[in-house]
Motif scaffolding. Structure first.
Motif, short mmCIF file in Angstrom:
data_model
loop_
_atom_site.label_atom_id
_atom_site.label_comp_id
_atom_site.label_asym_id
_atom_site.label_seq_id
_atom_site.Cartn_x
_atom_site.Cartn_y
_atom_site.Cartn_z
N SER A 97 0.86 -1.18 0.00
CA SER A 97 0.00 0.00 0.00
C SER A 97 0.89 1.23 0.00
O SER A 97 1.85 1.30 0.76
N PHE A 98 0.58 2.19 -0.88
CA PHE A 98 1.40 3.41 -0.91
C PHE A 98 0.61 4.58 -1.48
O PHE A 98 -0.32 4.41 -2.26
N ILE A 99 0.99 5.77 -1.03
CA ILE A 99 0.33 7.01 -1.45
C ILE A 99 0.82 7.40 -2.84
O ILE A 99 2.03 7.40 -3.10
N VAL A 100 -0.13 7.74 -3.72
CA VAL A 100 0.22 8.12 -5.08
C VAL A 100 -0.19 9.55 -5.41
O VAL A 100 0.08 10.04 -6.50
N ASN A 101 -0.86 10.21 -4.48
CA ASN A 101 -1.27 11.60 -4.70
C ASN A 101 -1.40 12.28 -3.34
O ASN A 101 -1.88 11.67 -2.38
N ARG A 102 -0.98 13.53 -3.28
CA ARG A 102 -1.06 14.31 -2.05
C ARG A 102 -1.63 15.69 -2.38
O ARG A 102 -1.43 16.19 -3.48
N PRO A 103 -2.30 16.31 -1.41
CA PRO A 103 -2.71 17.70 -1.63
C PRO A 103 -1.47 18.59 -1.70
O PRO A 103 -0.41 18.23 -1.19
N LYS A 104 -1.62 19.75 -2.31
CA LYS A 104 -0.48 20.67 -2.43
C LYS A 104 0.06 21.09 -1.07
O LYS A 104 1.23 21.27 -0.87
N GLN A 105 -0.86 21.27 -0.11
CA GLN A 105 -0.48 21.66 1.25
C GLN A 105 -0.87 20.54 2.20
O GLN A 105 -2.03 20.13 2.23
N GLU A 106 0.09 20.05 2.97
CA GLU A 106 -0.18 19.03 3.97
C GLU A 106 -0.06 19.69 5.34
O GLU A 106 1.04 19.99 5.80
N PRO A 107 -1.18 19.95 6.01
CA PRO A 107 -1.14 20.72 7.24
C PRO A 107 -0.54 20.02 8.45
O PRO A 107 -0.13 20.67 9.39
#
Length: 141
Positions: A97-107
């Motif tokens: 399992s892995f992240i393939v997309n993130r928001p531009k800002q990670e708070p």
């Protein structure tokens, strides 16, 4: 603050070519791949929304990549991850399992301290993004 969950999370974001290679590896082992998204990436949030159904019986990563790109068009401002499920007897669980997309800002997260009985202290983490309603957690303030 960069969220580090799943495989490859301490590496720079994977390119689509690298994602496709990982998907092909999973499909080559007979694992079903699914796409999930969320705007609350808390480590204990195990229930991300599914994009469609798990993709059983695929043999080519192009089908998964097509679905990933469609998910990015709709939910490109959220976290998107791929998971590969091994249904073989004795495993029957997620293998990768892995992240393939993130928001531009990670708070990021805030650490909450709670004093409880017996002078004990308990800590919990809360995503700053969860302060806003679902669907409005990323973007302009």
């Amino acid at each position: 603050m960069r969220i580090t969950q799943g495989c490859f999370s301490f590496l720079p974001d994977l390119t689509d070519e690298q994602i496709s290679a990982q998907v092909q590896y999973c499909l080559g082992h007979g694992w079903a791949v699914n796409i999930e998204f969320t705007d609350d990436p808390h480590p204990r949030n195990h229930f991300w929304e599914m994009w469609g159904l798990p993709m059983f019986d695929l043999r080519d990563a192009a089908g998964v990549m097509m679905e990933l790109n469609e998910c990015r068009k709709v939910y490109g401002d959220r976290y998107i991850r791929l998971s590969a499920f091994d249904s073989s007897h004795g495993w029957e669980s997620v293998r990768l399992s892995f992240i393939v997309n993130r928001p531009k800002q990670e708070p990021g997260f805030r650490l909450n301290r709670h004093e409880v009985t017996g002078r004990r202290v308990q800590y919990t983490t809360t995503s700053y993004a969860a302060d806003r309603p679902e669907g409005q957690r990323y973007g302009a303030s």
